[in-house]
Scaffold this active site. Structure first.
Site, PDB file in Angstrom:
ATOM      1  N   PHE A 141      18.840 -78.089 -22.922  1.00 42.65           N
ATOM      2  CA  PHE A 141      19.887 -78.694 -23.159  1.00 42.65           C
ATOM      3  C   PHE A 141      21.208 -77.617 -23.162  1.00 42.65           C
ATOM      4  O   PHE A 141      21.240 -76.644 -23.999  1.00 42.65           O
ATOM      5  CB  PHE A 141      20.051 -79.423 -24.638  1.00 42.65           C
ATOM      6  CG  PHE A 141      21.443 -80.010 -24.983  1.00 42.65           C
ATOM      7  CD1 PHE A 141      21.590 -81.132 -24.553  1.00 42.65           C
ATOM      8  CD2 PHE A 141      22.404 -79.197 -25.738  1.00 42.65           C
ATOM      9  CE1 PHE A 141      22.706 -81.772 -24.787  1.00 42.65           C
ATOM     10  CE2 PHE A 141      23.540 -80.004 -25.792  1.00 42.65           C
ATOM     11  CZ  PHE A 141      23.824 -81.233 -25.396  1.00 42.65           C
ATOM     12  N   ASP A 226      21.660 -68.711 -22.128  1.00 42.67           N
ATOM     13  CA  ASP A 226      22.279 -69.564 -22.918  1.00 42.67           C
ATOM     14  C   ASP A 226      22.052 -69.261 -24.298  1.00 42.67           C
ATOM     15  O   ASP A 226      21.425 -69.907 -24.948  1.00 42.67           O
ATOM     16  CB  ASP A 226      22.068 -71.031 -22.544  1.00 42.67           C
ATOM     17  CG  ASP A 226      23.048 -72.000 -23.223  1.00 42.67           C
ATOM     18  OD1 ASP A 226      23.693 -71.788 -23.963  1.00 42.67           O
ATOM     19  OD2 ASP A 226      22.891 -73.336 -22.601  1.00 42.67           O
ATOM     20  N   LYS A 255      30.357 -72.196 -29.669  1.00 38.97           N
ATOM     21  CA  LYS A 255      29.844 -72.413 -31.054  1.00 38.97           C
ATOM     22  C   LYS A 255      30.303 -71.709 -32.004  1.00 38.97           C
ATOM     23  O   LYS A 255      31.513 -71.829 -32.414  1.00 38.97           O
ATOM     24  CB  LYS A 255      28.402 -72.946 -31.339  1.00 38.97           C
ATOM     25  CG  LYS A 255      27.937 -74.350 -30.595  1.00 38.97           C
ATOM     26  CD  LYS A 255      26.713 -74.782 -30.959  1.00 38.97           C
ATOM     27  CE  LYS A 255      26.139 -75.984 -30.078  1.00 38.97           C
ATOM     28  NZ  LYS A 255      26.839 -77.140 -30.303  1.00 38.97           N
TER      29      LYS A 255
END
Length: 401
Positions: A141, A226, A255
């Site tokens: 994801f 990531d 984030k």
């Protein structure tokens, strides 16, 4: 109709249904706790998918944002501003790298990493034009933009959004043999999550990430990590790759970099890699804006103390010990994760992940499901042991019911 029901009905009537939220309407939050419009309090065990690593309303971050709001919030990249150089220097140093390309969201940063790798492949590695390949892992994801879903294996993310962007090869996560077989002279990068969050907090086998690093170094291929969800303290280290002693060629961050205050993301790498860009080839009006830089600089300063990483490590051991005791009891099939991050596979007969999440919400604990019968636990790194234990007690009660 209650205040919550009224607000939910209005939201459902006037917004696209691209999310399926739990039926709670939050009006305020502090630390690890949120309060709804009826005044009920809930323990946040999701932390905005790790965007809120430092808790709700963190005073240092709010003060940094307020101070910057009084000065300047946006210049666009048409001009320099006085927080930009410090942000880039400090973030590069935190990552042990040289250069930063700031964006806003995680998906934007992944898109930036893809473009960077391709351009580096053509300009530096010498790959033939339009032949660059990037190897990714199944169940990944990395966002939901058109390019990113082109290498997703999630039917919900992909269906009805084609045609898809070419240039990607998908191999099983954790399979080093398959990874090696996929690498060719046209491979410019391997893009991986050190821990797959959306897939259920999947931790790869020991040695896998080090093996990928070895293969990419041997073949002059960029290793892109990531760490949007796994990085910045979540696993008990600044970066999840540190647990395996691995340093990538490029970090993709987001984030928690914005502290749950503003969206901030970045690609961090060497000057050789990010130096392939020339003016006009990539950009973002809000990327690296003064407000984002001010908040991110405070995040970086907080991480330098090491206290958040240490607490995530210590309390994470407790979390996984307690969750491990639930395995084999007839309610929990498996537990995975690292630090204050766990994926809990519920025995299907006990209910779906959604059903367990709703029952926990009724008891004042907020988590979220993924992939059917799995729930994710990722509280803010400021949570107390007492609050965490209370939340786990609610989980035990739900599973026993």
């Amino acid at each position: 109709m209650s205040a919550s029901e009224s607000a939910i009905a209005a939201a459902e009537a006037h917004s696209a249904h691209n999310y399926h939220p739990l039926p709670i309407v939050v009006t305020s939050a502090e630390g690890a706790w949120m309060t709804d419009v009826e005044g009920r309090r809930y323990l946040d065990m999701l932390a905005g998918y790790s965007a809120l690593n430092f808790g709700h309303g963190n005073r240092r971050l709010i003060d940094a944002a307020k101070a910057q709001l009084e000065r300047v919030t946006l210049t666009s990249r048409a001009f320099y501003h006085d927080r930009f150089a410090d942000f880039c220097e400090q973030l590069a140093d935190l990552c042990g790298m040289e250069s930063v390309l700031p964006m806003n969201t995680g998906a934007e940063a992944v898109e930036t990493a893809v473009k960077t790798a391709r351009k580096w492949g053509y300009r530096v590695k010498g790959v033939v034009d339009n032949m660059a390949k990037i190897v990714v892992a199944s169940n990944n994801f990395h966002g939901r933009t058109t390019t990113v879903i082109s290498f997703s294996t999630d039917p919900e993310a992909r269906a009805d959004f084609g045609p898809y962007t070419p240039g990607f090869e998908i191999v099983p996560y954790g399979d080093l043999t398959a990874m090696e077989a996929a690498l060719t002279e046209n491979t410019v990068a391997v893009l991986l999550e050190p821990i797959q969050g959306e897939a259920g907090v999947l931790v790869p086998p020991p040695g896998y990430l080090a093996g990928v690093r070895r293969l990419t170094q041997e073949r002059n291929i960029l290793f892109i990590a990531d760490e949007i969800q796994s990085g910045l303290g979540r696993t008990g280290r600044t970066f999840a790759l540190e647990h395996e002693g691995v340093v990538p060629d490029m970090y993709v961050l987001g984030k928690a970099l914005g502290g749950g205050v503003v969206p901030v993301s970045a690609v961090v790498s060497s000057q050789e890699v990010l130096g392939v860009f020339r003016p006009g080839e990539h950009g973002s009006t809000f990327g690296g804006n003064p407000l984002a830089c001010a908040v991110a600089l405070e995040v970086i300063a907080m991480l330098r103390s090491g206290e958040y990483q240490q607490w995530a490590s210590e309390l994470g051991e407790h979390l996984h010990h307690e969750l491990g005791l639930m395995v084999g009891t007839g309610s929990v099939e498996a537990v995975r994760g690292r630090g204050l991050w766990a994926g809990v596979d519920i025995v299907p007969e006990r209910g779906t992940g959604r059903e367990i999440s709703e029952k926990l919400m009724d008891r004042g604990v907020l988590v979220k499901d993924t992939h059917g019968s799995t729930i994710r636990i990722a509280p803010p790194l400021v949570i107390s042991k007492e609050d965490l234990d209370w939340g786990l007690d609610q989980l035990r009660a739900v599973l026993a019911g």
